[in-house]
Design a protein around this motif. Structure first.
Motif, PDB file in Angstrom:
ATOM      1  N   UNK A 136       0.124  -2.434  -9.899  1.00 53.09           N
ATOM      2  CA  UNK A 136       1.906  -2.213 -10.005  1.00 53.09           C
ATOM      3  C   UNK A 136       2.444  -2.542  -8.681  1.00 53.09           C
ATOM      4  N   UNK A 137       1.683  -2.390  -7.725  1.00 46.67           N
ATOM      5  CA  UNK A 137       2.284  -2.338  -6.346  1.00 46.67           C
ATOM      6  C   UNK A 137       2.651  -3.601  -5.720  1.00 46.67           C
ATOM      7  N   UNK A 138       1.913  -4.527  -6.307  1.00 43.72           N
ATOM      8  CA  UNK A 138       1.755  -6.010  -5.697  1.00 43.72           C
ATOM      9  C   UNK A 138       3.396  -6.634  -5.666  1.00 43.72           C
ATOM     10  N   UNK A 139       3.452  -7.049  -4.400  1.00 44.84           N
ATOM     11  CA  UNK A 139       4.718  -7.420  -3.978  1.00 44.84           C
ATOM     12  C   UNK A 139       4.936  -8.981  -4.258  1.00 44.84           C
ATOM     13  N   UNK A 140       6.037  -9.530  -5.173  1.00 47.89           N
ATOM     14  CA  UNK A 140       6.160 -10.760  -5.240  1.00 47.89           C
ATOM     15  C   UNK A 140       7.622 -11.076  -5.183  1.00 47.89           C
ATOM     16  N   UNK A 141       8.140 -12.213  -4.908  1.00 45.65           N
ATOM     17  CA  UNK A 141       9.365 -12.877  -5.260  1.00 45.65           C
ATOM     18  C   UNK A 141       9.693 -13.411  -6.387  1.00 45.65           C
TER      19      UNK A 141
ATOM     20  N   UNK B 165       0.999  -1.350  -0.024  1.00 43.05           N
ATOM     21  CA  UNK B 165      -0.036  -0.122  -0.223  1.00 43.05           C
ATOM     22  C   UNK B 165       0.809   1.225   0.117  1.00 43.05           C
ATOM     23  N   UNK B 166       2.162   1.243   0.374  1.00 40.25           N
ATOM     24  CA  UNK B 166       3.002   2.229   0.698  1.00 40.25           C
ATOM     25  C   UNK B 166       3.219   2.728  -0.861  1.00 40.25           C
ATOM     26  N   UNK B 167       3.590   1.717  -1.773  1.00 43.29           N
ATOM     27  CA  UNK B 167       4.198   1.944  -3.061  1.00 43.29           C
ATOM     28  C   UNK B 167       2.911   2.313  -3.894  1.00 43.29           C
ATOM     29  N   UNK B 168       1.539   1.757  -3.702  1.00 40.91           N
ATOM     30  CA  UNK B 168       0.551   2.315  -4.356  1.00 40.91           C
ATOM     31  C   UNK B 168       0.222   3.714  -3.977  1.00 40.91           C
ATOM     32  N   UNK B 169       0.459   4.065  -2.721  1.00 43.74           N
ATOM     33  CA  UNK B 169       0.127   5.675  -2.364  1.00 43.74           C
ATOM     34  C   UNK B 169       1.160   6.422  -3.174  1.00 43.74           C
ATOM     35  N   UNK B 170       2.401   5.851  -2.858  1.00 43.24           N
ATOM     36  CA  UNK B 170       3.574   6.595  -3.517  1.00 43.24           C
ATOM     37  C   UNK B 170       3.378   6.653  -5.003  1.00 43.24           C
ATOM     38  N   UNK B 171       3.006   5.984  -5.678  1.00 41.23           N
ATOM     39  CA  UNK B 171       2.461   6.108  -7.282  1.00 41.23           C
ATOM     40  C   UNK B 171       1.344   7.063  -7.507  1.00 41.23           C
TER      41      UNK B 171
ATOM     42  N   UNK C  49     -14.393   4.713 -17.379  1.00 41.63           N
ATOM     43  CA  UNK C  49     -14.789   4.954 -15.936  1.00 41.63           C
ATOM     44  C   UNK C  49     -14.019   6.138 -15.582  1.00 41.63           C
ATOM     45  N   UNK C  50     -14.165   6.673 -14.472  1.00 33.90           N
ATOM     46  CA  UNK C  50     -13.521   7.969 -13.754  1.00 33.90           C
ATOM     47  C   UNK C  50     -12.173   7.808 -14.037  1.00 33.90           C
ATOM     48  N   UNK C  51     -11.121   8.644 -14.630  1.00 30.23           N
ATOM     49  CA  UNK C  51      -9.624   8.466 -14.481  1.00 30.23           C
ATOM     50  C   UNK C  51      -9.223   8.022 -13.324  1.00 30.23           C
ATOM     51  N   UNK C  52      -9.636   8.608 -12.083  1.00 28.64           N
ATOM     52  CA  UNK C  52      -9.013   8.409 -10.830  1.00 28.64           C
ATOM     53  C   UNK C  52      -9.410   6.960 -10.313  1.00 28.64           C
ATOM     54  N   UNK C  53     -10.477   6.692 -10.855  1.00 32.16           N
ATOM     55  CA  UNK C  53     -10.870   5.369 -10.279  1.00 32.16           C
ATOM     56  C   UNK C  53     -10.126   4.140 -11.136  1.00 32.16           C
ATOM     57  N   UNK C  54      -9.968   4.077 -12.284  1.00 33.03           N
ATOM     58  CA  UNK C  54      -9.244   3.393 -12.953  1.00 33.03           C
ATOM     59  C   UNK C  54      -7.954   3.324 -12.569  1.00 33.03           C
ATOM     60  N   UNK C  55      -7.229   4.610 -12.505  1.00 31.65           N
ATOM     61  CA  UNK C  55      -5.908   4.692 -12.055  1.00 31.65           C
ATOM     62  C   UNK C  55      -5.454   4.024 -10.675  1.00 31.65           C
ATOM     63  N   UNK C  56      -6.374   4.226  -9.680  1.00 30.58           N
ATOM     64  CA  UNK C  56      -6.223   3.702  -8.441  1.00 30.58           C
ATOM     65  C   UNK C  56      -6.280   2.029  -8.543  1.00 30.58           C
ATOM     66  N   UNK C  57      -6.941   1.452  -9.460  1.00 29.18           N
ATOM     67  CA  UNK C  57      -6.704  -0.103  -9.620  1.00 29.18           C
ATOM     68  C   UNK C  57      -5.459  -0.339 -10.411  1.00 29.18           C
ATOM     69  N   UNK C  58      -4.849   0.584 -11.276  1.00 32.16           N
ATOM     70  CA  UNK C  58      -3.687   0.379 -11.823  1.00 32.16           C
ATOM     71  C   UNK C  58      -2.472   0.619 -10.769  1.00 32.16           C
ATOM     72  N   UNK C  59      -2.565   1.541 -10.042  1.00 28.08           N
ATOM     73  CA  UNK C  59      -1.374   1.743  -9.277  1.00 28.08           C
ATOM     74  C   UNK C  59      -1.543   0.646  -8.271  1.00 28.08           C
ATOM     75  N   UNK C  60      -2.538   0.114  -7.789  1.00 32.55           N
ATOM     76  CA  UNK C  60      -2.541  -0.934  -6.941  1.00 32.55           C
ATOM     77  C   UNK C  60      -1.949  -2.323  -7.480  1.00 32.55           C
TER      78      UNK C  60
END
Ligand code: GLU
Length: 304
Positions: A192-197, A151-157, A179-190
């Motif tokens: 991208x933020x997914x953390x995996x090894x 969530x820190x990375x998503x917020x940062x983006x 959709x509303x740009x802010x709505x679509x991009x909130x999903x996009x930023x999340x």
């Protein structure tokens, strides 16, 4: 083939390159990451995992997530989707705006930022909770419920992603974001933020090794045809504006992210995930690209 031995050798051979390249400091939450990190995993179709270095450490998958969301969108709207996004390499930076004006708001392909916004917009239109659906998809294909957003990375983006917002507003002016740009991009930023090894990523991409079928449950994730198509798109569009050079040197369907990860597919054989945060000018992991080049030369593995 002794993949474990090969991974140990690769780790030795990339040492002189470690620390080269620049971490993606345009995303403040990624700026402090140690550019000397290196991890690599190979997951074979018979379920074996080989790993070396920081292969268990979580990192931001960033644009690698675009392959998962594309798979989801192709299940929903396979024909309509291709009216809204192309299938050609862009030859431009991953976050370039220039082509969009000439091409009436239709992005070149789904694996650059603008194309991924359209794909995420499709998921946003189809699902009540698109963020949860994306997470569920990734947890399913990796057979790992621990995978989550950072969530820190998503917020940062979200706070600094003005270029992504500009791109999406521009496409909306052509009617290509519904959709509303802010709505679509909130999903996009999340996404991208997914953390995996590396270990989790190499496992998660096995459905694209195995003709669209999940190796854990034997369930079809996408059709064989779509799995072939996504591999073709990764080969031609997965490495931004150095996709030709990468195909010349590595020659495998691959997707990179600015977190420093790259995943490559050898259909019906294996997937390889590599992570090293220092990026080339094109936004691809410098050491990761080198490691994959050494991997194909040592194994002789390829699709040609
Ligand atoms: N979240 C990044 C951005 O939108 C993704 C770019 C990438 O990984 O290539 O700029």
């Amino acid at each position: 083939m002794d993949y474990q031995k090969i991974l140990f050798e690769i780790k030795e051979e990339i040492q002189p390159y470690l620390g080269l390249g620049k971490v993606a400091n345009y995303i403040p939450a990624l700026a402090g990451i140690d550019s000397k990190k290196f991890g690599m995993s190979v997951h074979t179709i018979d379920g074996k995992l080989f790993e070396v270095g920081d292969s268990k450490e979580l990192f931001s998958i960033q644009s690698i997530s675009k392959v998962f969301t594309l798979s989801m969108a192709m299940r929903l709207e396979n024909n309509l989707l291709w009216k809204r996004v192309g299938r050609e390499p862009s030859g431009s930076k991953f976050n370039s705006l220039v082509q969009l004006e000439h091409e009436n708001g239709i992005p070149r392909n789904p694996l650059i930022n603008a194309g991924a916004h359209v794909i995420t917009d499709i998921l946003t239109s189809n699902y009540e909770n698109p963020k949860a659906e994306i997470l569920n998809f990734i947890r399913q294909v990796s057979n790992d419920k621990s995978i989550d957003f950072d969530l820190e990375v998503a917020k940062s983006e979200r706070e600094t992603g003005n270029r992504n917002l500009a791109m999406a507003y521009f496409m909306k002016s052509f009617g290509n974001i519904h959709n509303q740009v802010r709505q679509t991009l909130d999903v996009y930023f999340h996404q991208c933020s997914i953390a995996m090894s590396c270990n989790q990523l190499s496992k998660a991409f096995m459905y694209l090794v195995n003709e669209g079928v999940d190796i854990h449950s034997n369930k079809e994730i996408i059709t064989k045809k779509d799995s072939d198509r996504i591999n073709a798109l990764m080969l031609t569009c997965g490495m931004y504006d150095s996709v030709g050079d990468f195909a010349y040197k590595v020659g495998l369907p691959s997707k990179s992210g600015v977190g420093g990860g790259i995943v490559s597919i050898v259909p019906n054989k294996l997937s390889v995930a590599v992570w090293s945060p220092g990026l080339s000018a094109s936004g691809n992991s410098l050491v990761g690209s080198k490691a994959l080049e050494i991997f194909v030369s040592k194994t002789g593995i390829g699709i040609f």
